[in-house]
Design a protein around this motif. Sequence first.
Motif, PDB file in Angstrom:
ATOM      1  N   PRO A  56      -2.148  -2.110  -6.687  1.00  0.00           N
ATOM      2  CA  PRO A  56      -0.885  -2.332  -5.985  1.00  0.00           C
ATOM      3  C   PRO A  56      -0.224  -3.624  -6.477  1.00  0.00           C
ATOM      4  O   PRO A  56      -0.920  -4.556  -6.872  1.00  0.00           O
ATOM      5  CB  PRO A  56      -1.307  -2.481  -4.522  1.00  0.00           C
ATOM      6  CG  PRO A  56      -2.710  -2.027  -4.446  1.00  0.00           C
ATOM      7  CD  PRO A  56      -3.304  -2.197  -5.789  1.00  0.00           C
ATOM      8  N   PHE A 103      -7.609  -0.015   2.289  1.00  0.00           N
ATOM      9  CA  PHE A 103      -7.659   1.420   1.962  1.00  0.00           C
ATOM     10  C   PHE A 103      -8.893   2.056   2.589  1.00  0.00           C
ATOM     11  O   PHE A 103      -8.836   3.172   3.115  1.00  0.00           O
ATOM     12  CB  PHE A 103      -7.706   1.643   0.450  1.00  0.00           C
ATOM     13  CG  PHE A 103      -6.469   1.203  -0.281  1.00  0.00           C
ATOM     14  CD1 PHE A 103      -5.345   0.772   0.406  1.00  0.00           C
ATOM     15  CD2 PHE A 103      -6.425   1.221  -1.666  1.00  0.00           C
ATOM     16  CE1 PHE A 103      -4.213   0.364  -0.271  1.00  0.00           C
ATOM     17  CE2 PHE A 103      -5.296   0.826  -2.337  1.00  0.00           C
ATOM     18  CZ  PHE A 103      -4.183   0.385  -1.646  1.00  0.00           C
ATOM     19  N   TYR A 113      -6.806  -5.251  -0.782  1.00  0.00           N
ATOM     20  CA  TYR A 113      -6.276  -3.891  -0.654  1.00  0.00           C
ATOM     21  C   TYR A 113      -7.407  -2.900  -0.466  1.00  0.00           C
ATOM     22  O   TYR A 113      -7.313  -1.952   0.306  1.00  0.00           O
ATOM     23  CB  TYR A 113      -5.468  -3.506  -1.887  1.00  0.00           C
ATOM     24  CG  TYR A 113      -4.197  -4.282  -2.040  1.00  0.00           C
ATOM     25  CD1 TYR A 113      -3.154  -4.118  -1.131  1.00  0.00           C
ATOM     26  CD2 TYR A 113      -4.024  -5.177  -3.085  1.00  0.00           C
ATOM     27  CE1 TYR A 113      -1.984  -4.830  -1.261  1.00  0.00           C
ATOM     28  CE2 TYR A 113      -2.864  -5.891  -3.225  1.00  0.00           C
ATOM     29  CZ  TYR A 113      -1.838  -5.724  -2.313  1.00  0.00           C
ATOM     30  OH  TYR A 113      -0.688  -6.419  -2.443  1.00  0.00           O
ATOM     31  N   ALA A 117       0.834  -1.197   0.000  1.00  0.00           N
ATOM     32  CA  ALA A 117       0.000   0.000   0.000  1.00  0.00           C
ATOM     33  C   ALA A 117       0.870   1.249   0.000  1.00  0.00           C
ATOM     34  O   ALA A 117       0.622   2.204  -0.749  1.00  0.00           O
ATOM     35  CB  ALA A 117      -0.923  -0.005   1.212  1.00  0.00           C
TER      36      ALA A 117
END
Lengths: 357, 443
Positions: free
Chosen positions: B438, B218, B214, B51
């Motif tokens: 990512p 986030f 991810y 990240a």
Amino acid sequence: MELYWYIIIALVFAMFFVLDGYDFGAGIIHLFFAKTEEDKEVIAKSAGLFWDSNEVWLVAGGGMLFMAFPTYYASVFSGFYLPLIIVLWLIMLRAIGLEFRSQFNFSMWKSIWDTLFGISSLLLALFFGIALGNIVRGVNLGGVEGGVSVYEGHYFFLPLWDGSFSPLTNHPGVIDWFTLIIGVIAVVVLAIHGANWIILKTDSSINQKLKSIIFKLNIVLSILTVISLSAWNFINPDALSNFSDRPYLLIFPLIYFVGIIGLFFINKIKNDTHAFYLSCMIIIGGITSSLASLFPVILPSTNDINESLTIYNTSTSAYGLSVAFNWGIVGLILLVIYFIVQKRLMSGKIDHMDYGH
Amino acid sequence: MEDMILYDRLQFAFTITFHYLFPQLTMGLSLIIVYFKGQFLRTKLDKYNDAAKFFMKIFAINFTMGVITGIPMEFQFGTNWAKFSELTGGIIGQTLAMEGLFSFFLESSFLVLFIFGEKLMGQKLHLLTAFLVFLGSWASGYFILATNAWMQNPVGYEILENGKYVLENFSALFSNPWLLPAFLHNQMASLVTSSFVVASIGAFYVLSKSNVEYGKLFLKTGVLFGLVSSLLVAFPTGDWNAKNVAKYQPASFAAMEGIFETEHAGAEIVLIGQPNMVEKKLDNKIAVPNILSFLTYQDWNKQIPGMDQFKEEELPTNVPGLYYSYHIMVGLGTIFIGVMGLAFFFLMRGKLFGFKPLLWTIMCLVPFPYIANITGWYVAELGRQPYLVYGLLKTVDGISPTVSSGNTLFTLLGFVGIYFLLGVLFLILVGKTIYQGPTPQKH
Ligand code: HDD
Ligand code: HEM
Ligand code: HEM
């Protein structure tokens, strides 16, 4: 104090031209000499990886000029309004060209942005030379018309050109035959510099050819130097008097000429770094010699009514200059460290270096 | 003269608005990257490191745009505002030059180190580089705000006989009472922008079922940072700024709050209403009595001067613009607290990732923190009018004496064209980065 700041700022700008100069130069070489797709790719990369960190020097130099010589900053930036804004646009277009080209793998797309990158690099080099030419030639400070100033004595405004293209009229434009010569010199110098950079940083197939191109450009440069010196003497008969009054200043032209002479041996020079240093010397020598010939003037007045701008009549207060000197020194040390770290990290040929993505 | 100043102002407003789209993300994002990297060192979970590296890519694109659009800002002081530069360069040049010299170098050198140096340096040093990037970008904001604070509330200067302002006391530039509240508020506001960006990319991944792991990370991070920063932006920092405006620029305070007439005791707070400049009143007003006096002075009955107390030439030139900007900023700020609060509530109950309407809201809300930031600056800059340096130098007296309006219009149009291209480029670059997602660590 004025003198110290003058030297610092001059050095920072000289650094900017040496550093950003090679990526402008790479753009010029790219425009004229890169033929195969691989060469274009690698040359664009040799500029693309570095241009933004090189522009740091412009920002730093500009900020310090603003702080130390505000009257000069105001006068020159508003007087050369159009060329400066055009330079800004070119800087941006160049960045756009460099960044766009690699977005899609499609040859017409690439060639559009390559051309934009090349042409804007070329024009930037030309404009920077022209700018130097203007500063050396001087301007009609105060916009004097029939013996009367139209503006305050330290302001002026120049059109891009005036019909006669002559530096000797009452109102020369930004572009006249004299400044144009200086502009062409800048293009040639930066092309040489950029070629040296490409040889140093890449394994492109044209490296060998570039050496002979450097050799030829060097001949052109020598001829242009002689022409420009006599032209300068023609428009301003005591242009070189500073050098006869203070012979130690001759060190600066010496640097310039050593650079040129050295580069005639380009084919014999084994270590590419040395060749690169020689073109650095040409740039630094050229800029410092021009400044030294004017000193302490930083913008000559072409009329008798208003005084030339000097480092003494455009600076801020002594207090401001001296406090700024304290943080300025710290900042400059950081700058040098930054520079060394960056060079260490990015040393070697870039062909095989993978960048972020 | 009139259209000349108009084009100069338009050009400045346009180019700075465009410039400020980028730094507001980088300043906040750099802090979130430090958080990700720190979490990686603590937990050793690879997703945090991925990240951090992913957002550093987005950071780098924004940073480059910030540099390209920042250079014209610096130039414009000289090109369009020559008289201003001549008179005040010895003062604001200090802070601007410090920005150029310190923060930018810090930021760009350590950005390079972060991108290239992970293997070389080991993880602890890599975290340090992220931290220094953060430090650089906040220092940059600090110096710029010190510059702006001096224009809002000039201190530490001396006026020479020739009319120039020169520095009398260097440290006064940094102890300016305007500076700290403005800086903290501005930094929190940029953290709001970045939290929304992080959260909305997360919402996008979860909703589109790509990079879902991810996406969840986030979202979680974005909501946490978003809630804290939305609260801090309103209180105490926003409130603190409002008090400063009331104290140092009472005329702009009256205009931004929409107080046309002074009330005898206790000013009301306007929630809705349209300024009517002809009749000098607010149309369709909804207001709550006495609240404004309390918020500003902790006294329900304190009198607050309205616009009728000031001479025409001291009032801000664009009262409706100022009023709307302020109300948009505050209104959006309230909405942000609401949305982030709700998202936090669902996050705690473990239901956020399945609650599609809220995810859609978060994803689509991303332009609004930008709008709040821009309107916030309009409050500051329109409120400063008709002065360029508050109380000292009028805006009309700051422009370049030799540049004609035709030239300024020409260059303004040129900037519009080039910034359009830049904007397209930016969207392609960021879009591609988000689309690629990512890159998981290889082992
Ligand atoms: C996400 C963005 C954002 C949000 C939600 C808010 N602000 Fe703000 N505000 C800013 C972004 C911003 C800014 C762009 O950061 C400004 C411009 C100048 C500055 O230092 O910060 C600003 C300036 C600013 C000023 C100073 C104006 C001047 O200098 O004349 C005041 C009084 C407030 N704000 C008050 C508030 C209040 C009471 C809020 C309550 C919710 C609020 N702001 C939310
Ligand atoms: C922090 C550093 C800043 C400085 C030093 C600064 C300085 C200036 C200057 C010199 C002008 C032109 C003179 C004038 O019109 O008063 C101006 C106008 C303006 N600025 Fe700023 N500015 C800053 C930040 C911003 C930001 C971030 C924004 C918006 C995003 C902004 C929005 C505007 C607007 C809209 C105007 C035009 C106002 C008008 O003329 O009515 N400024 N600013
Ligand atoms: C008139 C106002 C402004 C001027 C003259 C200006 C100037 C510049 C310049 C020259 C750059 C590129 C190089 C550098 O960082 O030094 C830049 C980038 C930057 N500016 Fe501005 N700027 C202005 C407004 C602002 C404002 C209001 C902020 C935020 C508080 C800001 C924050 C930044 C940051 C953080 C960068 C670094 C690049 C990035 O992170 O995107 N600037 N600015």
